[in-house]
Design a protein around this motif. Structure first.
Motif, PDB file in Angstrom:
ATOM      1  N   ALA A  12       1.082  -1.090   0.089  1.00  0.00           N
ATOM      2  CA  ALA A  12      -0.109  -0.009   0.075  1.00  0.00           C
ATOM      3  C   ALA A  12       0.777   1.166   0.019  1.00  0.00           C
ATOM      4  O   ALA A  12       2.135   1.096   0.517  1.00  0.00           O
ATOM      5  CB  ALA A  12      -0.845  -0.016   1.243  1.00  0.00           C
ATOM      6  N   GLN A  13       0.355   2.449  -0.376  1.00  0.00           N
ATOM      7  CA  GLN A  13       0.997   3.730  -0.596  1.00  0.00           C
ATOM      8  C   GLN A  13       0.785   4.061   0.953  1.00  0.00           C
ATOM      9  O   GLN A  13      -0.220   4.002   1.415  1.00  0.00           O
ATOM     10  CB  GLN A  13       0.722   4.486  -1.423  1.00  0.00           C
ATOM     11  N   ALA A  14       1.585   5.152   1.174  1.00  0.00           N
ATOM     12  CA  ALA A  14       1.481   6.076   2.417  1.00  0.00           C
ATOM     13  C   ALA A  14       0.183   6.628   2.333  1.00  0.00           C
ATOM     14  O   ALA A  14      -0.080   7.134   1.247  1.00  0.00           O
ATOM     15  CB  ALA A  14       2.519   7.096   2.696  1.00  0.00           C
ATOM     16  N   LEU A  85      -2.164   4.499   6.510  1.00  0.00           N
ATOM     17  CA  LEU A  85      -0.971   3.601   6.692  1.00  0.00           C
ATOM     18  C   LEU A  85       0.261   4.334   6.430  1.00  0.00           C
ATOM     19  O   LEU A  85       0.442   5.580   5.649  1.00  0.00           O
ATOM     20  CB  LEU A  85      -0.721   2.338   5.698  1.00  0.00           C
ATOM     21  N   LYS A  86       1.452   4.243   7.239  1.00  0.00           N
ATOM     22  CA  LYS A  86       2.828   5.152   7.194  1.00  0.00           C
ATOM     23  C   LYS A  86       3.855   3.871   6.906  1.00  0.00           C
ATOM     24  O   LYS A  86       3.768   2.544   7.045  1.00  0.00           O
ATOM     25  CB  LYS A  86       2.855   5.578   8.502  1.00  0.00           C
ATOM     26  N   PRO A  87       4.949   4.327   6.274  1.00  0.00           N
ATOM     27  CA  PRO A  87       6.019   3.272   6.160  1.00  0.00           C
ATOM     28  C   PRO A  87       6.260   2.534   7.338  1.00  0.00           C
ATOM     29  O   PRO A  87       6.978   1.534   7.032  1.00  0.00           O
ATOM     30  CB  PRO A  87       7.088   4.479   5.265  1.00  0.00           C
ATOM     31  N   ASP A  89       4.805   1.456   9.399  1.00  0.00           N
ATOM     32  CA  ASP A  89       3.717   0.276   9.640  1.00  0.00           C
ATOM     33  C   ASP A  89       4.357  -1.055   9.013  1.00  0.00           C
ATOM     34  O   ASP A  89       3.678  -2.037   9.051  1.00  0.00           O
ATOM     35  CB  ASP A  89       2.485   0.452   9.237  1.00  0.00           C
ATOM     36  N   THR A  90       5.270  -0.887   8.159  1.00  0.00           N
ATOM     37  CA  THR A  90       5.560  -2.067   7.285  1.00  0.00           C
ATOM     38  C   THR A  90       6.145  -3.091   8.273  1.00  0.00           C
ATOM     39  O   THR A  90       7.083  -2.851   8.990  1.00  0.00           O
ATOM     40  CB  THR A  90       6.859  -1.566   6.462  1.00  0.00           C
ATOM     41  N   THR A 116       3.746  -3.929   3.351  1.00  0.00           N
ATOM     42  CA  THR A 116       4.488  -3.024   2.938  1.00  0.00           C
ATOM     43  C   THR A 116       3.867  -1.653   2.625  1.00  0.00           C
ATOM     44  O   THR A 116       3.087  -1.900   1.783  1.00  0.00           O
ATOM     45  CB  THR A 116       5.251  -3.711   1.698  1.00  0.00           C
ATOM     46  N   VAL A 117       4.404  -0.653   3.148  1.00  0.00           N
ATOM     47  CA  VAL A 117       3.935   0.506   3.020  1.00  0.00           C
ATOM     48  C   VAL A 117       4.894   1.420   2.293  1.00  0.00           C
ATOM     49  O   VAL A 117       6.018   1.555   3.006  1.00  0.00           O
ATOM     50  CB  VAL A 117       3.160   1.164   4.056  1.00  0.00           C
ATOM     51  N   SER A 119       6.473   4.986   0.601  1.00  0.00           N
ATOM     52  CA  SER A 119       6.310   6.501   0.960  1.00  0.00           C
ATOM     53  C   SER A 119       6.022   7.343  -0.297  1.00  0.00           C
ATOM     54  O   SER A 119       6.318   6.598  -1.270  1.00  0.00           O
ATOM     55  CB  SER A 119       7.662   6.933   1.666  1.00  0.00           C
TER      56      SER A 119
END
Length: 119
Positions: A12-14, A85-87, A89-90, A116-117, A119
């Protein structure tokens, strides 16, 4: 024994969202606590969110207001809705349960699902 099968991880993207699901199966067991833990590379496994049989929930501070844990007792399943989501959170996310298998309460873990997030 209790088997836990997770699904819903991915990329996912941030700022994006993902929803994790976990279903428990096995013979003659009753579930008490269900939850999610995560482990990032080089870090210890940490509790993300826990939901008791009463419905009471607990979250790690870093996800409060962004993640929501829920459960469906009839389906013996637990879910984790992850928003914004934030990086950081990966991690590999693990489903967790405490279940009574007739001989007492035991802890069980799923195999994990990668989140996997970017940025």
């Amino acid at each position: 024994q209790v088997q836990l099968v997770e699904s819903g991880g991915g990329l996912a993207q941030a700022g994006g969202s993902l929803r994790l699901s976990c279903a428990a199966s096995g013979r003659r067991f009753s579930i008490n606590t269900m939850g999610w833990y995560r482990q990032a590379p080089g870090k210890q496994r940490e509790m993300v969110a826990i939901i008791l049989s009463t419905g009471a929930t607990t979250y790690v501070d870093s996800v409060k207001g962004r993640f929501t844990i829920s459960r469906d007792n009839a389906k013996k399943s637990v879910y984790l809705q992850m928003n914004n989501l934030k990086p950081e959170d990966t991690a590999v996310y693990y489903c967790y349960t405490i279940a009574d298998i007739g001989s007492g309460y035991r802890h069980f873990w799923g195999q994990g699902t990668q989140v996997t997030v970017s940025s």
